[in-house]
Design a protein around this motif. Sequence first.
Motif, mmCIF file in Angstrom:
data_model
loop_
_atom_site.group_PDB
_atom_site.id
_atom_site.type_symbol
_atom_site.label_atom_id
_atom_site.label_comp_id
_atom_site.label_asym_id
_atom_site.label_seq_id
_atom_site.Cartn_x
_atom_site.Cartn_y
_atom_site.Cartn_z
ATOM 1 N N HIS A 187 25.507 69.863 12.396
ATOM 2 C CA HIS A 187 26.608 70.308 13.260
ATOM 3 C C HIS A 187 27.947 70.345 12.531
ATOM 4 N N LEU B 15 29.165 70.999 29.228
ATOM 5 C CA LEU B 15 29.178 69.679 28.595
ATOM 6 C C LEU B 15 30.351 69.521 27.642
ATOM 7 N N GLN B 16 31.283 70.489 27.663
ATOM 8 C CA GLN B 16 32.464 70.407 26.785
ATOM 9 C C GLN B 16 33.446 69.350 27.283
ATOM 10 N N ASP B 17 33.567 69.231 28.594
ATOM 11 C CA ASP B 17 34.561 68.354 29.197
ATOM 12 C C ASP B 17 33.907 67.050 29.665
ATOM 13 N N VAL B 18 34.707 66.152 30.227
ATOM 14 C CA VAL B 18 34.170 64.875 30.701
ATOM 15 C C VAL B 18 33.803 64.910 32.176
ATOM 16 N N GLY B 21 30.406 63.366 32.937
ATOM 17 C CA GLY B 21 30.470 61.929 32.669
ATOM 18 C C GLY B 21 31.234 61.188 33.760
ATOM 19 N N VAL B 22 32.292 61.807 34.255
ATOM 20 C CA VAL B 22 33.096 61.170 35.297
ATOM 21 C C VAL B 22 32.307 61.080 36.617
ATOM 22 N N LYS B 24 29.155 60.595 36.735
ATOM 23 C CA LYS B 24 28.250 59.462 36.502
ATOM 24 C C LYS B 24 29.003 58.132 36.583
ATOM 25 N N ILE C 37 26.340 56.252 29.347
ATOM 26 C CA ILE C 37 26.821 57.496 29.956
ATOM 27 C C ILE C 37 27.567 58.310 28.890
ATOM 28 N N ASP C 38 27.155 59.556 28.714
ATOM 29 C CA ASP C 38 27.846 60.446 27.788
ATOM 30 C C ASP C 38 29.121 60.975 28.431
ATOM 31 N N LEU C 39 30.272 60.778 27.781
ATOM 32 C CA LEU C 39 31.479 61.471 28.253
ATOM 33 C C LEU C 39 31.422 62.912 27.758
ATOM 34 N N THR C 40 31.463 63.108 26.473
ATOM 35 C CA THR C 40 31.167 64.407 25.882
ATOM 36 C C THR C 40 30.925 64.177 24.405
ATOM 37 N N HIS C 41 30.150 65.072 23.797
ATOM 38 C CA HIS C 41 29.949 65.047 22.346
ATOM 39 C C HIS C 41 30.419 66.360 21.732
ATOM 40 N N ALA C 42 31.162 67.130 22.501
ATOM 41 C CA ALA C 42 31.606 68.452 22.062
ATOM 42 C C ALA C 42 33.065 68.466 21.634
ATOM 43 N N VAL C 43 33.626 67.312 21.313
ATOM 44 C CA VAL C 43 34.970 67.310 20.727
ATOM 45 C C VAL C 43 34.906 68.107 19.419
ATOM 46 N N HIS C 54 40.344 63.524 26.448
ATOM 47 C CA HIS C 54 39.134 63.276 27.227
ATOM 48 C C HIS C 54 39.028 61.807 27.639
ATOM 49 N N SER C 57 41.269 61.088 30.459
ATOM 50 C CA SER C 57 40.808 61.726 31.703
ATOM 51 C C SER C 57 39.669 60.947 32.348
ATOM 52 N N ALA C 58 38.825 60.335 31.534
ATOM 53 C CA ALA C 58 37.628 59.672 32.063
ATOM 54 C C ALA C 58 37.859 58.209 32.420
#
Lengths: 273, 273, 273
Positions: A187, B15-18, B21-22, B24, C37-43, C54, C57-58
């Motif tokens: 990635h 899945l770009q944003d949270v 996750g929020v 969950k 819990i995944d917040l995001t992995h797309a940073v 992010h 925000s979470a």
Amino acid sequence: MTSPSCLTLLTDFGLQDVYVGVMKGAIAQIDPRITVIDLTHAVPPQDVVTARFHLLSAYPYFPAGTVHVAVVDPGVGTTRRAIAIQTQRGVLVGPDNGLFSGILQTFPEEAIAAVELNQPQYWRSCSLSATFHGRDIFAPVGAHLATGVPLHQVGEAIALDSILHSPILPYQPTPEGFLGCIQYIDHFGNAITNIPDSCLPVAWTVLLKGRTIPGRRTYGDGQPGEPVALVGSHGWVEVAIAQGNAHTALQIKVGDSVEIQRCDRVHNSLDTT
Amino acid sequence: MTSPSCLTLLTDFGLQDVYVGVMKGAIAQIDPRITVIDLTHAVPPQDVVTARFHLLSAYPYFPAGTVHVAVVDPGVGTTRRAIAIQTQRGVLVGPDNGLFSGILQTFPEEAIAAVELNQPQYWRSCSLSATFHGRDIFAPVGAHLATGVPLHQVGEAIALDSILHSPILPYQPTPEGFLGCIQYIDHFGNAITNIPDSCLPVAWTVLLKGRTIPGRRTYGDGQPGEPVALVGSHGWVEVAIAQGNAHTALQIKVGDSVEIQRCDRVHNSLDTT
Amino acid sequence: MTSPSCLTLLTDFGLQDVYVGVMKGAIAQIDPRITVIDLTHAVPPQDVVTARFHLLSAYPYFPAGTVHVAVVDPGVGTTRRAIAIQTQRGVLVGPDNGLFSGILQTFPEEAIAAVELNQPQYWRSCSLSATFHGRDIFAPVGAHLATGVPLHQVGEAIALDSILHSPILPYQPTPEGFLGCIQYIDHFGNAITNIPDSCLPVAWTVLLKGRTIPGRRTYGDGQPGEPVALVGSHGWVEVAIAQGNAHTALQIKVGDSVEIQRCDRVHNSLDTT
């Protein structure tokens, strides 16, 4: 009642559809307490070689007893076998198409036994689909194994050496070091070779596409934008660009030749632990 | 204290944003033991019809009592209702915009009761956002239902036949078989029709964009690169290319017409169970 | 034996590789009961500023005691510190590069204590990678904290004001209201400013790229296709298009200037709560 083992999933299903969610539904029907961990679902469709790389990269980092369910299955519905393999660290479940070659060839002493899955009482009840054995066979069998069902109950013993192997590209010694190739690009655009760190001399450089790239210890040892070679977290030599993307900047492709050469001087400009 | 039910999530949040996750996090605040399973979050923004297809595809494969929370909600903050529907297999929670039409029309006898969500004690405490009812209403209500709160406590009863239905494209009989259309194209490029397997004669072909495509049993029954028609794992007729991508190779689009025709000969070249 | 806390993950690893799965394996080796819990992995790779957005925000939406592990780490393997910060709501774990600035500046009174991670008995046993501290340090330390290990055991106390802050773009008062900028564009194309709802007068409009956009309450308050400004679920003013994509339709970029102006009339055409 003991806790179930962890169960990992690796597929080429992507995350656009509900296929992965439905496999998790089939697992939850057997035991919702199973901790299910996604390895990745972004394997290119039918790409067994990439899937094999991912499985090998992940395998050492899971708790003892973990069940790894892998479904990259171009032969679904044909006569290819569905198998499960007990190893010292856990169980591998999937089609017999070479998916597990990386693990079996890297840790040959760890394989204990294997079965062909032929006990439908451990499959999804109701009708069996000809196209989605992930949902109907592999996920349910993996879930039963995770809850403690022994291997020999879910299938009939087969010889370990009957399991299909997909050829792994070899690296070879040269007068100056080792010659190999790029096996995967991640990635971040890091280009991962098939040369393990066990081959490395104390001081070394990488030859790739006419460039000589210094061997260093970590990404931060290079100036931003500078190509560096290092041992990645998976244990193979990789080529990266500090805070950049080696794949696009250096136009690297999977299969490109790479040579590791001994040199006189360690290249750790910033840090030399 | 009994174990909570499974809870699935389906959204168009990506899945770009949270945002997922929020949701969950909001669920874990109510009970962190709830097993949360993602169906998909890649529904195209505001595409209720695709979301409805996914929900119907996934619904049969989850444990009894599962709570399905679906948030594709172009009308958030307007007067559209927030609802929950008890069925024989579980509970559906989301906006009243047709998301659940596929399930309700396919399994009409399974719907038991429905409520409009109007009991804020089951919502996220603190202030209610006008834009994120997934976090503030649907996830918390779903979590409370998963822990055993009965349906009638989270809202006021509404008539099942008051729930909004989005029209499902019909298929119809023809002299030779059935005429329908492509309703969805999946990650593999498989083109899924709206014609269920219950319509199929013993031997059949598909007419699509001027081509005649043989009906087979599984992907592996075709030669690599050859178009095949088969019953997909979801129970609808689909058009695929063995080890290829029918969407790009055959230029198929959602909405394209498809005809199933009876024929004289079964096309299972490799396997005829 | 009490239940472990929740643990969230935020990284720039993407979902193509097994890196995220391997972090979860490292966590499961410590305690498979931890709810991850995944917040995001797309940073975007190495984008600390987006990661900070992010996390902020979470952060408010998770149970008390949640451990947030964040790994966006361009300095991995260099001398940047690895830290953990105890707050009134939970614990933050990651590199000391400004990732946590958003939380620390928005909730300054909640920070309690911080440590530099220097106790290898809480790291992954075996050898430490120079490139993957997410797997080898941050995930294991986070898992130990989630199981109840106190902060002072995993590292040496450091001053809270020694933690690196990345500058947050300020907004400022103008004669008519406030001047700020676009700080993030989400999956839906909504353009999120750095101006919080606490600044808003009763009636307001947004000036962006020469347009005057009415301040409303929710997406549905605009006609489909019409630009609207509103307070997003995260608490900042954002610009959106009802059932459309403001990013592409209005050609908005991160960093674009935005002005909020008082006006005489509330613009809630459809709903005025």
